[in-house]
Scaffold this motif. Structure first.
Motif, short mmCIF file in Angstrom:
data_model
loop_
_atom_site.label_atom_id
_atom_site.label_comp_id
_atom_site.label_asym_id
_atom_site.label_seq_id
_atom_site.Cartn_x
_atom_site.Cartn_y
_atom_site.Cartn_z
N CYS A 62 0.86 -1.18 0.00
CA CYS A 62 0.00 0.00 0.00
C CYS A 62 0.90 1.23 0.00
O CYS A 62 0.74 2.13 -0.80
CB CYS A 62 -0.90 0.00 1.23
SG CYS A 62 -1.94 1.46 1.32
N LYS A 108 0.43 8.79 0.32
CA LYS A 108 -0.88 8.23 0.61
C LYS A 108 -1.95 9.30 0.80
O LYS A 108 -1.73 10.27 1.53
CB LYS A 108 -0.82 7.41 1.91
CG LYS A 108 0.11 6.23 1.89
CD LYS A 108 -0.07 5.33 0.69
CE LYS A 108 -1.47 4.75 0.58
NZ LYS A 108 -1.66 4.03 -0.73
N PRO A 109 -3.12 9.09 0.20
CA PRO A 109 -4.28 9.92 0.54
C PRO A 109 -4.82 9.43 1.88
O PRO A 109 -4.72 8.24 2.19
CB PRO A 109 -5.28 9.60 -0.58
CG PRO A 109 -4.95 8.19 -0.99
CD PRO A 109 -3.47 8.02 -0.76
N GLU A 177 0.70 5.70 -7.32
CA GLU A 177 -0.36 6.70 -7.37
C GLU A 177 0.29 8.07 -7.55
O GLU A 177 1.14 8.47 -6.75
CB GLU A 177 -1.21 6.67 -6.09
CG GLU A 177 -2.28 7.77 -6.11
CD GLU A 177 -3.27 7.73 -4.96
OE1 GLU A 177 -3.23 6.78 -4.15
OE2 GLU A 177 -4.08 8.68 -4.89
N GLY A 206 -6.14 8.13 -7.63
CA GLY A 206 -6.90 7.37 -6.64
C GLY A 206 -8.35 7.80 -6.56
O GLY A 206 -8.77 8.81 -7.14
N HIS A 293 -9.53 -2.50 -1.52
CA HIS A 293 -9.87 -1.25 -0.85
C HIS A 293 -11.34 -1.09 -0.47
O HIS A 293 -11.66 -0.23 0.35
CB HIS A 293 -9.36 -0.06 -1.67
CG HIS A 293 -7.87 0.06 -1.58
ND1 HIS A 293 -7.03 -0.60 -2.44
CD2 HIS A 293 -7.08 0.71 -0.69
CE1 HIS A 293 -5.78 -0.35 -2.09
NE2 HIS A 293 -5.78 0.44 -1.02
N HIS A 333 -5.62 -6.04 -9.16
CA HIS A 333 -4.75 -5.09 -8.46
C HIS A 333 -4.76 -5.46 -6.98
O HIS A 333 -5.81 -5.46 -6.36
CB HIS A 333 -5.31 -3.68 -8.68
CG HIS A 333 -4.55 -2.59 -7.98
ND1 HIS A 333 -3.91 -1.59 -8.67
CD2 HIS A 333 -4.35 -2.32 -6.67
CE1 HIS A 333 -3.33 -0.76 -7.81
NE2 HIS A 333 -3.59 -1.17 -6.59
N ASP A 365 -2.25 0.30 4.54
CA ASP A 365 -3.28 -0.75 4.47
C ASP A 365 -2.69 -2.15 4.59
O ASP A 365 -1.53 -2.38 4.24
CB ASP A 365 -4.03 -0.66 3.14
CG ASP A 365 -4.90 0.58 3.03
OD1 ASP A 365 -5.29 1.13 4.08
OD2 ASP A 365 -5.19 1.00 1.89
C1 PEP Z 1 -4.44 2.63 -2.60
O1 PEP Z 1 -4.40 2.04 -3.69
O2 PEP Z 1 -3.63 2.43 -1.68
C2 PEP Z 1 -5.56 3.58 -2.37
C3 PEP Z 1 -5.46 4.60 -1.52
O3 PEP Z 1 -6.67 3.27 -3.06
P1 PEP Z 1 -8.02 4.05 -3.38
O4 PEP Z 1 -7.62 5.29 -4.12
O5 PEP Z 1 -8.74 3.06 -4.24
O6 PEP Z 1 -8.68 4.30 -2.08
#
Ligand code: PEP
Ligand code: MN
Length: 392
Positions: A62, A108-109, A177, A206, A293, A333, A365
């Motif tokens: 992740c 990361k978001p 991402e 994402g 996810h 994925h 994650d």
């Molecule tokens: C990810 O791939 O770690 C992720 C944050 O996915 P998503 O944008 O689908 O929430």
């Protein structure tokens, strides 16, 4: 390059804009990590997936971490993905395109900008490209020097991946991402045939940053790399069609991959309309299933986890939808590692809720461990074999 001035969701609050500009400037003057012709070749490989002649397997952490860039961990992910690809390819009787979430997956978001523990609030961890995991003011303050570190560890990761790839005479592609736009823009280069983000072969946008009027979709609309977008359960067919128009106006097979991440409970309801309408529009996208996810929850111990059974259920739903529509279930994925971690529940060598604390190492994650990854590959081999038979 390619700064649109549009609003960008999920960006860190950098405390020192001058340091950020200097870090981005240093990256802009640094060698690219991949070549434009490699990105073109991946687009060709993905075109074969879009036509239903190949499959795509994308996987990795992740969140990669700087400390996780070791010979053992990089090799472990490479081997796990290649072994999965071999198992799937044998069952499906089709080539598999193997794409790591590697050599750049450092941002990361997050669902909340701040994290509170014992009455103290600090900026949330946004990936090693931005800040550190330790819950201290120093480590959680976004630090622009991390852009350069992310670039350098990505280069060492790629160096090892290229050596392993050459030894096995195989192909292996990298992706991450595209989230912190200073990083991705700084590594984007103009060429006579257009701009390429040369930090990876493919980048995706994402679920939280796919706004049609936002900076992320604008950025990927202007690069020539193959690109992907995650589609969550609230995606409407009009959203998907608008993304096709923005990102694949020439209807070029291999240019655009849609990664659905609906959750096992929603995939059979939401995905059919999206696939039907996008297909009817004449676009030849790659349809990929991220069964991770939409199936995340917190265990009683507080660990973020996923059940292998739910992951498999979403994958089965994805196959059912494509079988009903006569379309190609192009790929999978997954978040995974070659290590024997205990982050997801279930599998042949079952991880139980009581096992979660034993080896929970993810920076974000929960990942399938090596054995669960191979379990998934065997299931996919069977699903693809049955899918092919049903289409003869
Ligand atoms: C990810 O791939 O770690 C992720 C944050 O996915 P998503 O944008 O689908 O929430
Ligand atoms: Mn994730």
């Amino acid at each position: 390059m390619l700064d649109s001035g549009l609003p960008a969701a999920q960006q860190p609050s950098w405390p020192d804009p001058a340091a950020l500009a200097a870090a981005a400037g240093a990256l802009a003057a640094s060698p690219a990590l991949v070549l434009p012709e490699e990105c073109d070749r991946l687009r060709d490989r993905l075109a074969a997936v879009a036509r239903g002649e190949s499959l795509l397997l994308q996987g990795g952490d992740c969140a990669e971490t700087f400390d996780g860039v070791t010979q053992e961990q990089v090799t472990g992910k490479f081997r796990t993905l290649n072994q999965m690809a071999a198992v799937i390819s044998e069952g499906a009787v089709m080539p598999v395109v193997t794409l790591g979430r590697m050599a750049g997956q450092y941002a990361k978001p997050r669902s909340s900008p701040m994290e509170t523990r014992d009455d103290q609030s600090l900026p949330v961890y946004r990936g090693d490209l931005v800040n550190g995991q330790d819950f201290h003011t120093d480590s959680r303050t976004p630090d622009a020097a991390r852009l350069g570190r992310a670039y350098r560890v990505s280069a060492t990761t790629l160096n090892l991946l290229r050596a392993l790839t050459a030894r096995q005479n195989t192909e292996f592609w990298t992706s991450h991402e595209a989230l912190v736009l200073e990083y991705d823009r700084a590594l984007t280069r103009g060429t006579p045939s257009g701009a390429y983000n040369l930090s990876a072969h493919l980048v995706w946008v994402g679920e939280r940053t796919r706004q049609l009027d936002g900076a992320h979709i604008d950025f990927v609309s202007r690069i020539r790399n193959p690109v992907a977008v995650k589609l969550g359960p609230t995606t409407t067919p009009d959203d998907a069609l608008a993304l096709v128009d923005r990102l694949d106006p020439d209807r070029e097979p291999g240019r655009l991959t849609f990664i659905s991440r609906m959750g096992a409970g929603a995939v059979r309801d939401v995905l059919p309309d999206l696939v039907a309408k996008v297909t009817a529009s004449g676009a030849q996208v790659v349809w990929m299933c991220d069964p991770m996810h939409g199936n995340t929850f917190s265990a009683a111990s507080g660990h973020k986890t996923r059940r292998f059974a739910d992951i498999l259920d979403e994958v089965r739903g994805f196959f059912e939808v494509h079988a009903a529509l006569g379309t190609h279930p192009g790929g999978i994925h997954a978040e995974l590692t070659g290590e024997h971690v205990t982050e997801c529940l279930g599998g042949t060598y079952e991880v139980t809720p009581a096992d979660l604390p034993i080896r929970y190492e993810s920076a974000c994650d929960p990942r399938l461990n090596r054995s669960q990854s191979l379990d998934l590959a065997w299931e996919l081999a069977d699903l693809y074999a049955k899918h092919q038979l049903s289409r003869r």
